[in-house]
Motif scaffolding. Structure first.
Motif, mmCIF file in Angstrom:
data_model
loop_
_atom_site.group_PDB
_atom_site.id
_atom_site.type_symbol
_atom_site.label_atom_id
_atom_site.label_comp_id
_atom_site.label_asym_id
_atom_site.label_seq_id
_atom_site.Cartn_x
_atom_site.Cartn_y
_atom_site.Cartn_z
ATOM 1 N N LYS A 86 0.828 -1.210 0.000
ATOM 2 C CA LYS A 86 0.000 0.000 0.000
ATOM 3 C C LYS A 86 0.861 1.257 0.000
ATOM 4 C CE LYS A 86 -3.946 -2.187 2.314
ATOM 5 N NZ LYS A 86 -4.725 -2.279 3.580
ATOM 6 N N PHE A 87 1.916 1.259 0.798
ATOM 7 C CA PHE A 87 2.809 2.421 0.836
ATOM 8 C C PHE A 87 3.400 2.678 -0.552
ATOM 9 C CE2 PHE A 87 3.964 1.591 5.574
ATOM 10 C CZ PHE A 87 2.728 2.096 5.955
ATOM 11 N N LYS A 88 3.857 1.609 -1.194
ATOM 12 C CA LYS A 88 4.491 1.741 -2.502
ATOM 13 C C LYS A 88 3.494 2.251 -3.543
ATOM 14 C CE LYS A 88 5.002 -1.855 -4.987
ATOM 15 N NZ LYS A 88 5.394 -3.192 -5.493
ATOM 16 N N ARG A 89 2.289 1.721 -3.521
ATOM 17 C CA ARG A 89 1.303 2.119 -4.524
ATOM 18 C C ARG A 89 0.790 3.535 -4.283
ATOM 19 N NH1 ARG A 89 -2.108 -3.267 -6.380
ATOM 20 N NH2 ARG A 89 -0.272 -4.602 -6.651
ATOM 21 N N LEU A 90 0.704 3.932 -3.037
ATOM 22 C CA LEU A 90 0.317 5.312 -2.755
ATOM 23 C C LEU A 90 1.340 6.284 -3.323
ATOM 24 C CD1 LEU A 90 -1.054 5.009 0.885
ATOM 25 C CD2 LEU A 90 -2.247 6.118 -1.008
ATOM 26 N N SER A 91 2.612 5.939 -3.201
ATOM 27 C CA SER A 91 3.659 6.810 -3.745
ATOM 28 C C SER A 91 3.530 6.940 -5.253
ATOM 29 C CB SER A 91 5.045 6.258 -3.394
ATOM 30 O OG SER A 91 5.283 6.332 -2.009
ATOM 31 N N ARG A 92 3.235 5.837 -5.934
ATOM 32 C CA ARG A 92 3.106 5.911 -7.386
ATOM 33 C C ARG A 92 1.874 6.710 -7.784
ATOM 34 N NH1 ARG A 92 2.291 1.333 -12.150
ATOM 35 N NH2 ARG A 92 2.149 2.904 -13.795
ATOM 36 N N VAL A 93 0.758 6.522 -7.063
ATOM 37 C CA VAL A 93 -0.465 7.246 -7.396
ATOM 38 C C VAL A 93 -0.246 8.755 -7.275
ATOM 39 C CG1 VAL A 93 -2.784 7.774 -6.537
ATOM 40 C CG2 VAL A 93 -2.115 5.408 -6.941
ATOM 41 N N THR A 94 0.368 9.197 -6.178
ATOM 42 C CA THR A 94 0.583 10.642 -6.015
ATOM 43 C C THR A 94 1.532 11.180 -7.085
ATOM 44 O OG1 THR A 94 2.328 10.194 -4.384
ATOM 45 C CG2 THR A 94 0.108 10.605 -3.543
ATOM 46 N N THR A 95 2.545 10.383 -7.451
ATOM 47 C CA THR A 95 3.465 10.803 -8.510
ATOM 48 C C THR A 95 2.735 10.934 -9.840
ATOM 49 O OG1 THR A 95 5.356 9.773 -7.409
ATOM 50 C CG2 THR A 95 5.567 10.196 -9.760
ATOM 51 N N GLU A 96 1.877 9.955 -10.165
ATOM 52 C CA GLU A 96 1.145 9.991 -11.432
ATOM 53 C C GLU A 96 0.164 11.160 -11.469
ATOM 54 O OE1 GLU A 96 1.605 8.197 -14.170
ATOM 55 O OE2 GLU A 96 3.312 7.251 -13.164
ATOM 56 N N LEU A 97 -0.452 11.474 -10.317
ATOM 57 C CA LEU A 97 -1.368 12.618 -10.280
ATOM 58 C C LEU A 97 -0.633 13.916 -10.565
ATOM 59 C CD1 LEU A 97 -3.621 11.689 -7.207
ATOM 60 C CD2 LEU A 97 -4.292 11.726 -9.625
ATOM 61 N N LYS A 98 0.572 14.036 -10.025
ATOM 62 C CA LYS A 98 1.362 15.255 -10.266
ATOM 63 C C LYS A 98 1.837 15.320 -11.711
ATOM 64 C CE LYS A 98 2.909 15.322 -5.461
ATOM 65 N NZ LYS A 98 4.057 15.064 -4.541
ATOM 66 N N ASN A 99 2.171 14.161 -12.280
ATOM 67 C CA ASN A 99 2.582 14.146 -13.683
ATOM 68 C C ASN A 99 1.432 14.566 -14.602
ATOM 69 O OD1 ASN A 99 5.218 13.350 -13.188
ATOM 70 N ND2 ASN A 99 4.737 11.164 -13.339
ATOM 71 N N LYS A 100 0.224 14.229 -14.196
ATOM 72 C CA LYS A 100 -0.941 14.582 -15.014
ATOM 73 C C LYS A 100 -1.290 16.062 -14.878
ATOM 74 C CE LYS A 100 -5.459 12.735 -16.257
ATOM 75 N NZ LYS A 100 -5.011 12.389 -17.616
ATOM 76 N N ASP A 101 -1.102 16.578 -13.680
ATOM 77 C CA ASP A 101 -1.376 17.994 -13.430
ATOM 78 C C ASP A 101 -0.360 18.498 -12.417
ATOM 79 O OD1 ASP A 101 -2.274 20.506 -12.802
ATOM 80 O OD2 ASP A 101 -4.282 19.882 -12.165
ATOM 81 N N ALA A 102 0.659 19.203 -12.901
ATOM 82 C CA ALA A 102 1.754 19.639 -12.032
ATOM 83 C C ALA A 102 1.277 20.578 -10.936
ATOM 84 C CB ALA A 102 2.853 20.320 -12.867
ATOM 85 N N ASN A 103 0.120 21.226 -11.112
ATOM 86 C CA ASN A 103 -0.379 22.182 -10.117
ATOM 87 C C ASN A 103 -1.399 21.582 -9.162
ATOM 88 O OD1 ASN A 103 1.106 24.463 -11.118
ATOM 89 N ND2 ASN A 103 -0.311 24.491 -12.882
ATOM 90 N N ILE A 104 -1.579 20.270 -9.252
ATOM 91 C CA ILE A 104 -2.582 19.636 -8.396
ATOM 92 C C ILE A 104 -2.192 19.771 -6.929
ATOM 93 C CG2 ILE A 104 -1.560 17.318 -8.349
ATOM 94 C CD1 ILE A 104 -4.416 16.191 -8.651
ATOM 95 N N VAL A 105 -3.175 19.954 -6.094
ATOM 96 C CA VAL A 105 -2.958 20.003 -4.655
ATOM 97 C C VAL A 105 -3.427 18.675 -4.075
ATOM 98 C CG1 VAL A 105 -3.521 21.140 -2.484
ATOM 99 C CG2 VAL A 105 -3.261 22.497 -4.586
ATOM 100 N N ILE A 106 -2.483 17.875 -3.634
ATOM 101 C CA ILE A 106 -2.813 16.554 -3.081
ATOM 102 C C ILE A 106 -3.572 16.748 -1.779
ATOM 103 C CG2 ILE A 106 -1.874 14.374 -2.210
ATOM 104 C CD1 ILE A 106 -1.487 14.752 -5.206
ATOM 105 N N PRO A 107 -4.739 16.134 -1.628
ATOM 106 C CA PRO A 107 -5.508 16.281 -0.387
ATOM 107 C C PRO A 107 -4.721 15.834 0.832
ATOM 108 C CG PRO A 107 -6.844 15.282 -2.097
ATOM 109 C CD PRO A 107 -5.443 15.318 -2.617
ATOM 110 N N VAL A 108 -5.040 16.450 1.963
ATOM 111 C CA VAL A 108 -4.310 16.163 3.208
ATOM 112 C C VAL A 108 -4.373 14.676 3.542
ATOM 113 C CG1 VAL A 108 -4.272 16.561 5.695
ATOM 114 C CG2 VAL A 108 -4.661 18.480 4.127
ATOM 115 N N THR A 109 -5.546 14.084 3.393
ATOM 116 C CA THR A 109 -5.694 12.662 3.753
ATOM 117 C C THR A 109 -4.748 11.799 2.931
ATOM 118 O OG1 THR A 109 -8.002 12.966 4.353
ATOM 119 C CG2 THR A 109 -7.288 10.722 3.893
ATOM 120 N N ILE A 110 -4.739 11.998 1.602
ATOM 121 C CA ILE A 110 -3.881 11.181 0.740
ATOM 122 C C ILE A 110 -2.417 11.514 0.980
ATOM 123 C CG2 ILE A 110 -3.242 10.719 -1.666
ATOM 124 C CD1 ILE A 110 -6.160 10.929 -2.401
ATOM 125 N N GLY A 111 -2.106 12.792 1.166
ATOM 126 C CA GLY A 111 -0.723 13.174 1.440
ATOM 127 C C GLY A 111 -0.200 12.533 2.710
#
Length: 863
Positions: free
Chosen positions: A784-809
């Motif tokens: 889960k830790f590893k996949r969360l890291s990839r998901v947040t990275t992919e979200l930023k790659n899709k939108d560099a200005n995205i603000v990751i929610p506190v819960t997910i961060g």
């Protein structure tokens, strides 16, 4: 299995220096003559030799199959009842009708006892042989020959679900009694020479008994278990140096360089057959100076890098006039050179073979060639002795010459020649077609080979050829093949002479490179365990990679899941043999009952006694560790296997108490049978919930053994301990230290560094978990830790200005907080478990497009 271990402890002090000494004459006390022309030899309680000879002349020579009959005499008794001769051991009852002539179904029978009744008579056909192996996989796509359009027929193996096996040695070749035993034909081929092995479902006992007469699986040198770089390519000195430099640049371990055919000169660049029916460029014995201007200096350079070399040989065309050794060879053989003909190859001619080693090969070995790749033309027979297969015989000749004449441990890389060839180690499975079918089939092929003790197959990892030009490499297929190869007996990539088949790990990008890099590193990390299991194979006949039915013979799943295998005694591998779908490979895994199983790549402890469907991303592979297993390993600093490293990493896995031992020897010596050492490890859960690990003093000795070593103990799948002590001394928490401990939240493991441990002293390590006692972290947190890291990275790659929610961060950074604040471990884990189910709702708040949201949820396991 208990009988095997008792027997091993009784004989270990008198084991011979070489793996295969020939002692073909049985103890007279084991021999019973039922009549003038009938002789029985009781070899083990489960194994009886049965001979009939019309003239009463019996054979006591070693054969190609049976090299040893001088065994401890088992308890047995004989009697006569109503003209029947009866011989009984604890496992068998043999009945022969006296003076009734040649064995047949009317006068001979053997019953297995006790328990389930199995009765064998001559002529009975096995119904459920579990198969052995085959000469080669050349031109096979999976188990289908693409040229002949035929399915592969594996030879019968030692084991069968019938519970018995008969070996008919009646017409097999014999070995004479010279100082280098040589092939001889039987004078009387009308007699019968049979070996009956009865074992019911005790496959391990059957294989052990087989080793007692057919010889052991010799232990290869330690370096053979490292990574082999091989490619059919006309490499030059400069190019090979460049390849090795890249291995060093990318921090990839390497132990063996394989030089295919172009290392030597040839007499033609054309494919026309020569007078022996061979392609003219295949046979050669003289270095190609256009590629290697000074071979000895090249080999010295390789040795300076601690890399071993092996050269490909195709001996079929003999010694040609253009070879540098031609004149000297001709003089030794009294060969007339007037016509400048090739000196024909004569494998069964002892003088020829002695000259080949003395004049041609041994001088190159003195230059620095470490061993030979004997790529003989698979289907040819010897010219002088009818029925003598060149493959079988040359494997014997080359290996036994090394046993006699070299100080280092013998190793030969060759094709399978048939029963008895297990005594000559490493196999070349051949030029398979590059396809998912080939990858899917190889685990089964490797598994069944252990049924004939051929436990060291070396496959062309990645496959050899597509069968046509113009096709590049599928990076996913190559990556999955490398991951499987890292968990093989021998780990060697190879391919045909095609510029598109560049399999160097650095030729791949991103996740494919990372996964291949990690697989090679995993191979080296597991080397102490692999080497220990290789010694176990030498002692017991139980190969490193073996089918599930060895350990679970009465479970139908053990036969149904025939690609799955045990990798040693404590690791189960469920190979991936098909491409990913939506980013995952789905695998059905049978987890046998009697143990829980720790899914190492995901950090999940699973119950045994079930079939589970599991998913794996490209950087994961289905590896399962028995609960409580202790796995000896190396650290990341090991780059080759030229010596025993100063540090041992001991992996302690969750779910149970456990024990293990680690085998060590000098690595490349011939006296490993008697000069070696073991270190025993145990883990125990104490009444207060603490975990105790004991490292026992080393037992045994070998040349170069160091008096001290450093230990790193990694407790996989354990919570953060509150207190760590080593021999009563409290260790402190530190991020990096030669002495102390820290928590690795990527692996969910507590890691304890202990420097300078005297090997003759006991070391006791205790972990007290305090408030974290009983806290489970084996529910896939690592994944889960590893996949969360990839998901947040992919979200930023899709939108560099995205603000990751506190819960997910916060969830994505959980592993880092665990390391920074180990004293808050329990609270952090509880918060993670409470917040993780909120991810779907949180993602919706971001307003992602449907495809991105679906991918994120699927990747995180929300379906």
């Amino acid at each position: 299995m208990t009988r095997i271990l008792l027997l091993l402890s009784a004989v270990c002090c008198v084991m011979q220096a070489l793996a295969n000494q020939y002692n073909p004459v049985a103890d007279p006390a084991a021999i019973v003559k039922a009549s003038a022309n009938v002789r029985f030899t009781v070899l083990t309680p489960q194994l009886i030799r049965m001979e009939w000879n019309e003239k009463g002349i019996f054979n006591d020579h070693a054969s190609f199959l049976v090299v040893n009959r001088k065994l401890p005499v088992p308890a047995y008794h004989t009697r006569t009842e109503s003209h029947w001769f009866i011989l009984e051991t604890s496992g068998l009852e043999l009945r022969y009708k006296l003076n009734s002539g040649k064995f047949d179904s009317s006068n001979l029978s053997i019953s297995l006892k006790p328990g389930r009744k199995i009765k064998w008579v001559p002529g009975m056909v096995q119904q459920q042989n579990l198969k052995g192996t085959a000469r080669t996989l050349d031109r096979f796509d999976g188990d289908s020959n693409v040229v002949k359009k035929q399915r592969l027929k594996l030879e019968d193996g030692v084991l069968a679900r019938d519970g018995w096996t008969l070996f008919d040695d009646s017409k097999n070749f014999l070995l004479d009694e010279s100082d280098w035993p040589w092939v001889m034909e039987r004078k009387d081929k009308n007699g019968l020479d049979w070996y009956f092995l009865g074992y019911k479902s005790d496959y391990k006992q059957a294989l052990y008994d087989y080793t007692q007469i057919a010889g052991k699986e010799p232990l290869p040198p330690r370096y053979a278990f490292g990574y082999w770089w091989s490619r059919y390519w006309s490499y030059s000195d400069n190019e090979l140096r460049d390849v090795v430099n890249h291995f060093e640049r990318y921090d990839i371990p390497l132990d063996v360089l394989v030089l295919d055919m172009d290392w030597h000169n040839t007499d033609s660049i054309h494919a026309r057959p020569d007078e022996f029916g061979q392609r003219k460029w295949w046979t050669g014995w003289t270095w190609n100076k256009r590629l290697f201007p000074d071979p000895e200096k090249f080999l010295q350079w390789a040795h300076g890098k601690k890399i071993k070399t092996t050269l490909n040989l195709h001996p079929a065309s003999g010694i040609a006039p253009f070879e540098s050794q031609y004149s000297a060879f001709a003089r030794r053989m009294n060969f007339d050179t007037t016509s400048r003909r090739n000196i024909p190859f004569e494998g069964s001619n002892k003088k020829f073979m002695q000259t080949l080693f003395d004049v041609v090969l041994r001088p190159m070995e003195k230059q620095g060639v470490d061993f030979w790749w004997l790529d003989w033309q698979q289907w040819l027979e010897d010219k002088k002795i009818k029925g003598l297969q060149n493959t079988w015989w040359l494997n014997y000749a080359f290996f036994t010459d090394m046993e006699k004449n070299r100080d280092t441990r013998p190793i030969l890389y060759h094709r399978w020649g048939g029963l008895g060839n297990h005594r000559y180690q490493v196999g070349l499975s051949g030029d398979v077609i590059i396809s998912w079918k080939s990858l899917e089939y190889q685990p089964y092929f490797t598994n069944t080979a252990s049924n004939v003790l051929y436990g060291y197959w070396s496959h062309d990892i990645g496959g050899h050829t597509y069968g046509k030009q113009g096709i590049g490499i599928d990076p996913e297929l190559q990556t999955r093949w490398v991951q499987y190869g890292a968990l093989n007996p021998i780990f060697r990539t190879h391919s045909s002479k095609n510029p598109l088949l560049t399999k160097e790990p650095w030729s791949f990008k991103g996740a494919f490179f990372d996964a291949q890099y990690d697989a090679i590193k995993l191979r080296y990390m597991l080397l102490p365990y692999i080497y220990t299991m290789a010694r176990y194979a030498y002692d017991t006949g139980i190969s490193l990679c073996r089918p599930m039915y060895y350990d679970y013979p009465k479970k139908e799943e053990a036969y149904q899941f025939d690609r799955q295998y045990m990798f040693g005694n404590d690791i189960l591998v469920a190979p991936i043999g098909s491409p990913m779908v939506n980013g995952f490979s789905t695998v059905n895994v049978w987890l046998p009952e009697g143990n829980d199983w720790y899914e190492w790549p995901t950090g999940t402890l699973l119950k045994g006694g079930q079939i589970v469907q599991r998913e794996f991303s490209i950087d994961e592979y289905p590896i399962y560790i028995k609960a409580g297993a202790l796995i000896p390993m190396y650290g990341d600093e090991v780059k080759n296997l030229s010596s025993n490293p100063d540090r041992i990493k001991l992996g302690i896995f969750p779910g149970s108490a456990g024990s293990a031992r680690m085998y060590e020897d000098a690595g490349n010596n011939k006296d490993y049978a008697s000069q070696y050492a073991y270190t025993n490890f145990t883990s125990t859960v104490l009444p207060d919930g603490s975990l105790q690990v004991v490292i026992e003093p080393v037992k045994g000795t070998y040349a170069g053994m160091k008096p001290k070593r450093n230990y790193l103990l990694s407790f996989y799948g354990y919570a953060v301990p509150e207190r760590v002590t080593v021999n009563g001394e409290e260790f402190t928490y530190q991020d990096t230290a030669a002495k102390g401990w820290h928590y690795n939240s990527t692996e969910m493991s507590a890691n304890i560094s202990i420097p300078g441990v005297a090997i003759n002293k006991k070391t006791i390590i205790k972990l007290n978990f305090g408030l974290n006692t009983g806290l489970s972290v084996n529910n896939g947190l690592k994944e889960k830790f590893k996949r969360l890291s990839r998901v947040t990275t992919e979200l930023k790659n899709k939108d560099a200005n995205i603000v990751i929610p506190v819960t997910i961060g916060n969830l994505e950074e959980t592993n880092r907080r665990l390391e920074y604040n180990p004293e808050q471990f329990k609270q952090i884990i509880r918060q993670f478990n409470a917040d993780f189910p909120k991810i779907p709702e949180t993602l919706k708040s971001l307003g992602l497009d449907k495809a991105t949201e679906t991918w994120c949820l699927s990747y995180l396991g929300f379906r």
